[in-house]
Design a protein around this motif. Sequence first.
Motif, PDB file in Angstrom:
ATOM      1  N   MET A   1       0.666  -1.231   0.041  1.00 12.33           N
ATOM      2  CA  MET A   1       0.105  -0.037   0.008  1.00 12.33           C
ATOM      3  C   MET A   1       0.839   1.123   0.021  1.00 12.33           C
ATOM      4  N   ARG A   2       0.578   2.266  -0.748  1.00 16.85           N
ATOM      5  CA  ARG A   2       0.977   3.558  -0.796  1.00 16.85           C
ATOM      6  C   ARG A   2       0.223   4.504   0.147  1.00 16.85           C
ATOM      7  N   ILE A   3       0.891   5.301   0.853  1.00 17.52           N
ATOM      8  CA  ILE A   3       0.252   5.995   1.892  1.00 17.52           C
ATOM      9  C   ILE A   3       0.619   7.470   1.748  1.00 17.52           C
ATOM     10  N   PHE A   4      -0.370   8.262   1.153  1.00 16.97           N
ATOM     11  CA  PHE A   4      -0.020   9.719   0.885  1.00 16.97           C
ATOM     12  C   PHE A   4      -0.174  10.644   1.853  1.00 16.97           C
ATOM     13  N   LEU A   5       0.595  11.494   2.552  1.00 15.36           N
ATOM     14  CA  LEU A   5       0.392  12.361   3.591  1.00 15.36           C
ATOM     15  C   LEU A   5       0.155  13.814   2.525  1.00 15.36           C
ATOM     16  N   ILE A   6      -0.949  14.415   2.746  1.00 18.42           N
ATOM     17  CA  ILE A   6      -0.923  15.702   2.122  1.00 18.42           C
ATOM     18  C   ILE A   6      -1.461  16.863   3.298  1.00 18.42           C
ATOM     19  N   GLY A   7      -1.082  18.009   2.695  1.00 23.29           N
ATOM     20  CA  GLY A   7      -1.738  19.246   3.662  1.00 23.29           C
ATOM     21  C   GLY A   7      -0.520  20.214   3.372  1.00 23.29           C
ATOM     22  N   TYR A   8      -1.008  21.554   4.188  1.00 24.88           N
ATOM     23  CA  TYR A   8      -0.191  22.759   3.878  1.00 24.88           C
ATOM     24  C   TYR A   8       1.265  22.510   4.431  1.00 24.88           C
ATOM     25  N   GLY A  10       4.300  22.954   6.508  1.00 24.54           N
ATOM     26  CA  GLY A  10       4.066  23.029   7.977  1.00 24.54           C
ATOM     27  C   GLY A  10       3.436  22.077   8.809  1.00 24.54           C
ATOM     28  N   SER A  11       2.559  21.182   7.941  1.00 26.63           N
ATOM     29  CA  SER A  11       1.680  20.640   8.455  1.00 26.63           C
ATOM     30  C   SER A  11       2.306  19.367   9.383  1.00 26.63           C
ATOM     31  N   GLY A  12       3.374  19.018   9.169  1.00 31.97           N
ATOM     32  CA  GLY A  12       4.324  17.752   9.649  1.00 31.97           C
ATOM     33  C   GLY A  12       4.253  16.480   8.915  1.00 31.97           C
ATOM     34  N   LYS A  13       3.872  16.771   7.472  1.00 29.32           N
ATOM     35  CA  LYS A  13       3.902  15.646   6.819  1.00 29.32           C
ATOM     36  C   LYS A  13       5.358  14.946   6.871  1.00 29.32           C
ATOM     37  N   SER A  14       6.184  15.400   6.507  1.00 29.02           N
ATOM     38  CA  SER A  14       7.727  14.550   6.531  1.00 29.02           C
ATOM     39  C   SER A  14       7.807  14.187   7.859  1.00 29.02           C
TER      40      SER A  14
END
Length: 173
Positions: A1-8, A10-14
Amino acid sequence: MRIFLIGYMGSGKSFIGKRLAERIEQKFIDFDEEIEKIENLSISEIFQQKGEIYFRKLERKVLEQVLSQEQNAVISLGGGTPCYGDNMELIREANDAVSFYLKLSVQQLTERLFSEKDERPVIKHLQNKEELEEFIRKHLFERGFYYNQADHVIDCGGKDSEELITEITNRLR
């Protein structure tokens, strides 16, 4: 599964992405780092030297490459990636992919981003917190349509990284 983290930005994605990948024993892909490797330039340098249109086209090409790979991974996208062209649609239609929008308030993003704005080409020119807050407010209004298409919306306000990772892993079950 590929899990994509999205958001503005500074939202903490990395930050969350790295820890989530460790927890579930998956590869971690920082989208901006992938682009920087390909170009051998920082994101800021790409924007300065080649412009945003070039950057967005490159971003799309890298997204297609990531989606074509048959590997499990946690992928933290750039803040604008889901908002250009049909990138979000591409992610939503991908087999074995799930997306999470890491959502923070305008005030929380302003606080996080003000101290690091000089490293971020999109907000570098803003002079004070009021200008930054207004910029974020406008951007979030424009980008909210795309971000809210994620499979899951995670309210990150007042939660530490462990709580967020647990919430994401619980939703993956």
